[in-house]
Design a protein around this motif. Structure first.
Motif, PDB file in Angstrom:
ATOM      1  N   TYR A  94       9.580 -47.714 -46.211  1.00  0.00           N
ATOM      2  CA  TYR A  94       9.199 -48.543 -45.064  1.00  0.00           C
ATOM      3  C   TYR A  94       7.753 -49.017 -45.212  1.00  0.00           C
ATOM      4  O   TYR A  94       7.458 -50.209 -45.076  1.00  0.00           O
ATOM      5  CB  TYR A  94       9.319 -47.743 -43.759  1.00  0.00           C
ATOM      6  CG  TYR A  94      10.690 -47.273 -43.379  1.00  0.00           C
ATOM      7  CD1 TYR A  94      11.654 -48.166 -42.916  1.00  0.00           C
ATOM      8  CD2 TYR A  94      11.032 -45.928 -43.440  1.00  0.00           C
ATOM      9  CE1 TYR A  94      12.914 -47.725 -42.531  1.00  0.00           C
ATOM     10  CE2 TYR A  94      12.278 -45.473 -43.059  1.00  0.00           C
ATOM     11  CZ  TYR A  94      13.220 -46.377 -42.604  1.00  0.00           C
ATOM     12  OH  TYR A  94      14.458 -45.941 -42.217  1.00  0.00           O
ATOM     13  N   GLU A  95       6.874 -48.066 -45.448  1.00  0.00           N
ATOM     14  CA  GLU A  95       5.445 -48.384 -45.508  1.00  0.00           C
ATOM     15  C   GLU A  95       5.126 -49.277 -46.698  1.00  0.00           C
ATOM     16  O   GLU A  95       4.432 -50.296 -46.562  1.00  0.00           O
ATOM     17  CB  GLU A  95       4.626 -47.098 -45.584  1.00  0.00           C
ATOM     18  CG  GLU A  95       3.129 -47.330 -45.618  1.00  0.00           C
ATOM     19  CD  GLU A  95       2.340 -46.032 -45.674  1.00  0.00           C
ATOM     20  OE1 GLU A  95       1.098 -46.107 -45.674  1.00  0.00           O
ATOM     21  OE2 GLU A  95       2.954 -44.948 -45.722  1.00  0.00           O
ATOM     22  N   TRP A  96       5.612 -48.919 -47.859  1.00  0.00           N
ATOM     23  CA  TRP A  96       5.322 -49.677 -49.075  1.00  0.00           C
ATOM     24  C   TRP A  96       5.884 -51.090 -48.976  1.00  0.00           C
ATOM     25  O   TRP A  96       5.195 -52.062 -49.301  1.00  0.00           O
ATOM     26  CB  TRP A  96       5.907 -48.935 -50.271  1.00  0.00           C
ATOM     27  CG  TRP A  96       5.538 -49.532 -51.598  1.00  0.00           C
ATOM     28  CD1 TRP A  96       4.438 -49.251 -52.346  1.00  0.00           C
ATOM     29  CD2 TRP A  96       6.272 -50.509 -52.330  1.00  0.00           C
ATOM     30  NE1 TRP A  96       4.454 -49.997 -53.513  1.00  0.00           N
ATOM     31  CE2 TRP A  96       5.564 -50.776 -53.522  1.00  0.00           C
ATOM     32  CE3 TRP A  96       7.480 -51.182 -52.103  1.00  0.00           C
ATOM     33  CZ2 TRP A  96       6.009 -51.684 -54.470  1.00  0.00           C
ATOM     34  CZ3 TRP A  96       7.921 -52.101 -53.049  1.00  0.00           C
ATOM     35  CH2 TRP A  96       7.194 -52.340 -54.219  1.00  0.00           C
ATOM     36  N   GLY A  97       7.119 -51.212 -48.512  1.00  0.00           N
ATOM     37  CA  GLY A  97       7.717 -52.539 -48.371  1.00  0.00           C
ATOM     38  C   GLY A  97       6.980 -53.394 -47.367  1.00  0.00           C
ATOM     39  O   GLY A  97       6.775 -54.594 -47.576  1.00  0.00           O
ATOM     40  N   ALA A  98       6.556 -52.780 -46.263  1.00  0.00           N
ATOM     41  CA  ALA A  98       5.843 -53.532 -45.221  1.00  0.00           C
ATOM     42  C   ALA A  98       4.494 -54.033 -45.703  1.00  0.00           C
ATOM     43  O   ALA A  98       4.046 -55.119 -45.319  1.00  0.00           O
ATOM     44  CB  ALA A  98       5.671 -52.656 -43.984  1.00  0.00           C
ATOM     45  N   ILE A  99       3.822 -53.255 -46.542  1.00  0.00           N
ATOM     46  CA  ILE A  99       2.500 -53.645 -47.031  1.00  0.00           C
ATOM     47  C   ILE A  99       2.590 -54.721 -48.104  1.00  0.00           C
ATOM     48  O   ILE A  99       1.753 -55.632 -48.166  1.00  0.00           O
ATOM     49  CB  ILE A  99       1.752 -52.405 -47.572  1.00  0.00           C
ATOM     50  CG1 ILE A  99       1.400 -51.456 -46.415  1.00  0.00           C
ATOM     51  CG2 ILE A  99       0.489 -52.808 -48.328  1.00  0.00           C
ATOM     52  CD1 ILE A  99       0.826 -50.141 -46.855  1.00  0.00           C
ATOM     53  N   THR A 100       3.611 -54.657 -48.956  1.00  0.00           N
ATOM     54  CA  THR A 100       3.683 -55.567 -50.100  1.00  0.00           C
ATOM     55  C   THR A 100       4.404 -56.881 -49.798  1.00  0.00           C
ATOM     56  O   THR A 100       4.197 -57.866 -50.521  1.00  0.00           O
ATOM     57  CB  THR A 100       4.397 -54.885 -51.286  1.00  0.00           C
ATOM     58  OG1 THR A 100       5.698 -54.429 -50.860  1.00  0.00           O
ATOM     59  CG2 THR A 100       3.595 -53.712 -51.794  1.00  0.00           C
ATOM     60  N   PHE A 135      -0.084 -47.937 -36.648  1.00  0.00           N
ATOM     61  CA  PHE A 135      -1.312 -48.690 -36.898  1.00  0.00           C
ATOM     62  C   PHE A 135      -1.023 -49.974 -37.675  1.00  0.00           C
ATOM     63  O   PHE A 135      -1.565 -51.038 -37.351  1.00  0.00           O
ATOM     64  CB  PHE A 135      -2.330 -47.842 -37.650  1.00  0.00           C
ATOM     65  CG  PHE A 135      -3.644 -48.544 -37.833  1.00  0.00           C
ATOM     66  CD1 PHE A 135      -4.576 -48.569 -36.806  1.00  0.00           C
ATOM     67  CD2 PHE A 135      -3.937 -49.207 -39.021  1.00  0.00           C
ATOM     68  CE1 PHE A 135      -5.786 -49.243 -36.951  1.00  0.00           C
ATOM     69  CE2 PHE A 135      -5.136 -49.876 -39.179  1.00  0.00           C
ATOM     70  CZ  PHE A 135      -6.062 -49.890 -38.136  1.00  0.00           C
ATOM     71  N   GLN A 136      -0.181 -49.893 -38.699  1.00  0.00           N
ATOM     72  CA  GLN A 136       0.104 -51.086 -39.505  1.00  0.00           C
ATOM     73  C   GLN A 136       0.814 -52.152 -38.676  1.00  0.00           C
ATOM     74  O   GLN A 136       0.530 -53.347 -38.799  1.00  0.00           O
ATOM     75  CB  GLN A 136       0.969 -50.716 -40.722  1.00  0.00           C
ATOM     76  CG  GLN A 136       1.210 -51.864 -41.687  1.00  0.00           C
ATOM     77  CD  GLN A 136      -0.070 -52.369 -42.327  1.00  0.00           C
ATOM     78  OE1 GLN A 136      -0.906 -51.569 -42.737  1.00  0.00           O
ATOM     79  NE2 GLN A 136      -0.224 -53.686 -42.416  1.00  0.00           N
TER      80      GLN A 136
END
Length: 306
Positions: A94-100, A135-136
């Motif tokens: 979730y986090e990695w996909g959302a950031i990239t 936060f993101q």
């Protein structure tokens, strides 16, 4: 029974091995890469869902490695989405996909942010108190979408978790003001003031309440300026003109004891502070200073902060 399981395992491994030989650029339609439906994978690979989730997670990583365009970075979302469909607790995807996934077209024009936020929202359904997700997602809403109230709500939700930085609720009250939700911002600031445990925090929230009240008045003056300009075809020269012409009922008072004025760009401001209670734009700081200096406006240096 054992034989059946072995056959299923062999088929699953062989299928993944075959899929691993995909071309450098995957087959895709206009909407995204061609991927099997989640329901099909759940039926055919029910016993190997974590393995399939790992496979599509690796595909997401490979897609980032070959991506050069907004569309190609957009495809990262689809692989990440499928991987987390297969394993809802695969947190890092979730986090990695959302950031990239987001892509900068230049001049701070971002695309794919909606897909980034969609992954984070999906992640919060599986991990409701995940600080990084909260936060993101707040950052996306604040920076890209300009949905300031949604960002403030997320920051207030985050601030209720243990050991969160004290500046988060301070930022939230600023965002409520920028969204025009002054009553909500005042309510939050008063609640934070009541719960403050040290003198510095109490002083901050006393001041923030006055800033919120000032910003509400400045917004009312902005509306009067706009109405005056629409009727007269020009900007008013000063705030008293708005009073004498009936666009303001009376001369407004600044809770921070400043004097209201209209800058050269037609925005209401106060001598009690250089900045409005909105997101700070460093690029405009010097421009604003020059405007005020040209107008002979003197500011309280103690208030000269974003």
């Amino acid at each position: 029974m054992l034989l059946t399981r072995l056959v299923v395992l062999v088929l699953a491994v062989c299928s993944i091995a075959l899929m691993a030989e995909k071309p450098a650029r995957p087959l895709r339609t206009q909407d995204g890469p061609i991927l099997p439906r989640r329901e099909l994978l759940e039926v055919l690979g029910a016993a190997q869902k974590p393995l399939l989730a790992d496979f599509y997670w690796l595909q997401a990583i490979q897609q980032v490695g070959r991506a050069n365009t907004a569309t190609e970075y957009r495809d990262v979302y689809f692989y990440s989405d499928l991987a987390t469909d297969l394993d809802a607790k695969f947190r890092y995807v979730y986090e990695w996909g959302a950031i990239t996934t987001p892509f900068n077209l230049g001049r701070e024009q971002w695309v794919n942010v909606d897909l980034s936020s969609r992954l984070l929202t999906k992640g919060l359904a599986a991990f409701p108190d995940d600080r990084r997700f909260l936060f993101q997602l707040a950052y996306n809403k604040m920076t890209y979408d300009r949905e300031y109230k949604a960002a403030a709500d997320l920051l207030m939700r985050l601030s209720k978790l243990p050991d969160t930085p004290p500046h988060l609720p301070q930022l939230a009250t600023r965002l409520y003001a920028q969204a025009g939700h002054f009553d909500m911002g005042l309510q939050m600031a008063q609640m934070l003031l009541d719960g403050a445990e040290d003198e510095e925090s109490r002083a901050f929230y006393v001041h923030r309440i006055k800033e919120l009240l000032r910003e509400r008045v400045l917004t009312q003056i902005d509306a009067a300026i706009e109405a005056y300009q629409k009727e007269h075809g020009e900007r008013p020269k000063a705030v008293p003109v708005l009073v004498s012409t009936g666009f303001l009922k009376q001369m407004p008072m600044d809770p921070l004891e400043g004097q209201f004025f209209i800058d050269r760009r037609g925005r209401a401001r106060s001598t009690s502070g250089l900045y409005r209670l909105e997101m700070y734009d460093h690029a405009k700081k010097q421009e604003l200073r020059e405007d005020l200096a040209a107008g002979g406006i003197q500011l309280d240096e103690a208030e000269d902060s974003p």
